[in-house]
Scaffold this active site. Structure first.
Site, short mmCIF file in Angstrom:
data_model
loop_
_atom_site.label_atom_id
_atom_site.label_comp_id
_atom_site.label_asym_id
_atom_site.label_seq_id
_atom_site.Cartn_x
_atom_site.Cartn_y
_atom_site.Cartn_z
N ASP A 162 48.01 38.40 68.80
CA ASP A 162 47.15 37.15 68.07
C ASP A 162 47.33 35.82 68.85
OD1 ASP A 162 47.73 38.31 65.60
OD2 ASP A 162 48.79 36.81 64.60
N LYS A 210 42.09 33.77 62.78
CA LYS A 210 43.66 33.49 62.20
C LYS A 210 42.98 31.52 62.33
CE LYS A 210 48.09 33.55 63.19
NZ LYS A 210 49.52 34.02 63.95
N LYS A 258 43.30 36.21 58.43
CA LYS A 258 44.21 35.79 58.77
C LYS A 258 44.67 34.09 58.10
CE LYS A 258 49.20 36.05 60.90
NZ LYS A 258 49.81 37.09 61.88
#
Length: 228
Positions: free
Chosen positions: A94, A161, A190
């Site tokens: 991430d 995300k 996400k």
């Protein structure tokens, strides 16, 4: 949305990114979380090797973070960090994009930054690991969120995300809905930041999230069990 425990757990990245957590606390947390069916356990970079060792054979993936939480590391540093994380056993990286570049409209720079990390992860893992790009939506307006999503997808990201959990705010339903609309059905979204209860988790999934980042995954599953 009606959802069962297995499906909900499989949508959660159970997360431990507090700067005060060391090996002993992390090992206990991994032991509690490992057999719950979470999509991944997301840990700080120095805990990646520990998580990889403890999660071997469980089916739960190892996730860690790159350029976290501010996103302003040099591109070369981000790519090197991402590559090293994969070497340590990380399946999902991430990364935080360069927020300042987004705010100034320097999307070519943003694209190059993301593409370098995606290329490093792809090369190191032979295409087996994935990259999620954290936008830190609390700093961005709707137009900037939309453009950042487009750039991330074009640069090779597998997910977009919302947040680090360390920014000005966490995920919102509006963020998630917009991100889903922009990236379409083939890219993951996400939602992360402030997802601490079952109702919020379900609402984020209803809004278009395919993965949830939460430090409260165990509590969310317990709440679903209690409701059943």
């Amino acid at each position: 949305m009606m959802i069962d425990r297995v499906s909900l757990a499989a949508a959660i990245d159970q997360t431990l990114l507090k700067p005060t957590v060391g090996y002993n606390e992390a090992a206990e947390w991994i032991e509690r979380s490992a057999e719950q069916g979470f999509a991944a356990l997301c840990v700080s970079p120095f805990l990646t090797a520990l998580a990889s060792q403890r999660l071997a054979g469980t089916g739960t993936r190892v996730c860690s973070v790159c350029g976290f939480p501010l996103g302003y590391s040099n591109t070369e540093s981000k790519a090197e960090e991402a590559s090293h994380l994969v070497q340590l056993g990380c399946h999902e990286v991430d990364m935080v994009l360069n927020i300042a570049a987004v705010l100034e409209g320097e999307f070519e720079f943003v694209s190059d930054d993301i593409a370098a990390v995606c290329a490093a992860v792809r090369e190191e893992s032979s295409g087996m690991s994935i990259v999620k790009v954290i936008l830190e939506t609390g700093y961005l307006n709707a137009e900037q969120i939309a453009e950042a999503c487009k750039v991330a997808v074009e640069a090779g990201a597998h997910y977009v995300k919302t947040s680090t959990g360390f920014g000005p705010r966490g995920a919102s339903l509006e963020d998630v809905s917009l991100m889903r609309e922009v990236v379409g059905p083939g890219i993951g979204v996400k939602a992360a930041g402030g997802i601490r209860d079952l109702d919020t988790a379900i609402a984020m999934l209803d809004a278009g999230a395919t993965r949830l980042g939460s430090s409260s995954g165990l509590e969310i599953l317990d709440a679903l069990d209690a409701r059943s």
